[in-house]
Design an enzyme around this catalytic site. Structure first.
Site, PDB file in Angstrom:
ATOM      1  N   CYS A  79       0.830  -1.206   0.000  1.00  0.00           N
ATOM      2  CA  CYS A  79       0.000   0.000   0.000  1.00  0.00           C
ATOM      3  C   CYS A  79       0.864   1.255   0.000  1.00  0.00           C
ATOM      4  O   CYS A  79       0.492   2.274  -0.586  1.00  0.00           O
ATOM      5  CB  CYS A  79      -0.930   0.016   1.216  1.00  0.00           C
ATOM      6  N   SER A  80       2.016   1.188   0.652  1.00  0.00           N
ATOM      7  CA  SER A  80       2.893   2.348   0.739  1.00  0.00           C
ATOM      8  C   SER A  80       3.748   2.539  -0.504  1.00  0.00           C
ATOM      9  O   SER A  80       4.025   3.671  -0.914  1.00  0.00           O
ATOM     10  CB  SER A  80       3.813   2.225   1.962  1.00  0.00           C
TER      11      SER A  80
END
Length: 204
Positions: A79-80
């Site tokens: 997600c990052s």
């Protein structure tokens, strides 16, 4: 489905689909996942920046276009590195309306994550630029470019995502229940398009 393809397909089809699908309940206690035509939950369980700053998304986006991006956890690797940045830097993000990233975390964590990913608080700026350079570019581009404001919200109890029917048992990875990864295209509080990754975390 890769992280970048998921983000690109979601934003690229915002203006291309319409329709309403009625919600079906197949069990008396377990709601079906959010469907096209459903309304955004009218709850005060989301928080932004601090525990006392509660956000009711149903009220925030009333009469507006919005994009709600759900993730299981802030600072998770995929997600990052690619998933949320794929939205932040997407060319169509400015047409998506108000943009919210919702993670099953406390507000301090989501605030720190938002600052690490998107220090300007808006789309269209490279994630690794220095803060000084960001200020310069923002000043130069100010008269010409309309940017989308991206807000990072915490769902510490998971109640918002539970109301959407999008919680899963993430005990083995995260230690508790977490949100599936999803994107909801919303107009005037009603879901127009819903994208939910079937493998829950989508790390593959």
């Amino acid at each position: 489905m890769s992280n970048s393809i998921f983000a690109i397909r979601t934003l690229s089809s915002v203006a291309n689909r319409a329709g309403v699908v009625q919600r079906s309940l197949f069990h008396s206690t377990i709601p079906a996942p959010v469907q096209v035509g459903d309304r955004v939950p009218d709850t005060d369980v989301l928080v932004e920046g601090s525990p006392g700053n509660r956000v009711n998304l149903a009220k925030e986006i009333k009469g507006k276009k919005a994009l709600i991006i759900g993730v299981p956890a802030a600072f998770s690797p995929s997600c990052s590195s690619s998933h949320v940045p794929g939205y932040i830097n997407h060319k169509n993000i400015k047409t998506a309306g108000d943009v919210f990233v919702v993670a099953v975390n406390d507000p301090f964590v989501t605030k720190a994550w938002g600052l690490s990913l998107n220090p300007s608080g808006t789309s269209g700026v490279g994630l690794r630029l220095s803060f000084f350079l960001i200020l310069i570019l923002a000043f130069l581009a100010r008269p010409k470019i309309a940017r989308a404001t991206i807000r990072f919200l915490g769902d510490p109890t998971g109640k918002f995502n539970e109301a959407l029917g999008l919680l899963f048992d993430g005990t083995a990875i995260f230690g508790n229940a977490r949100s599936k990864r999803y994107a909801l295209v919303v107009e005037d509080g009603k879901v127009k398009e819903a994208y939910v990754e079937p493998d829950n975390t989508g790390v593959d």
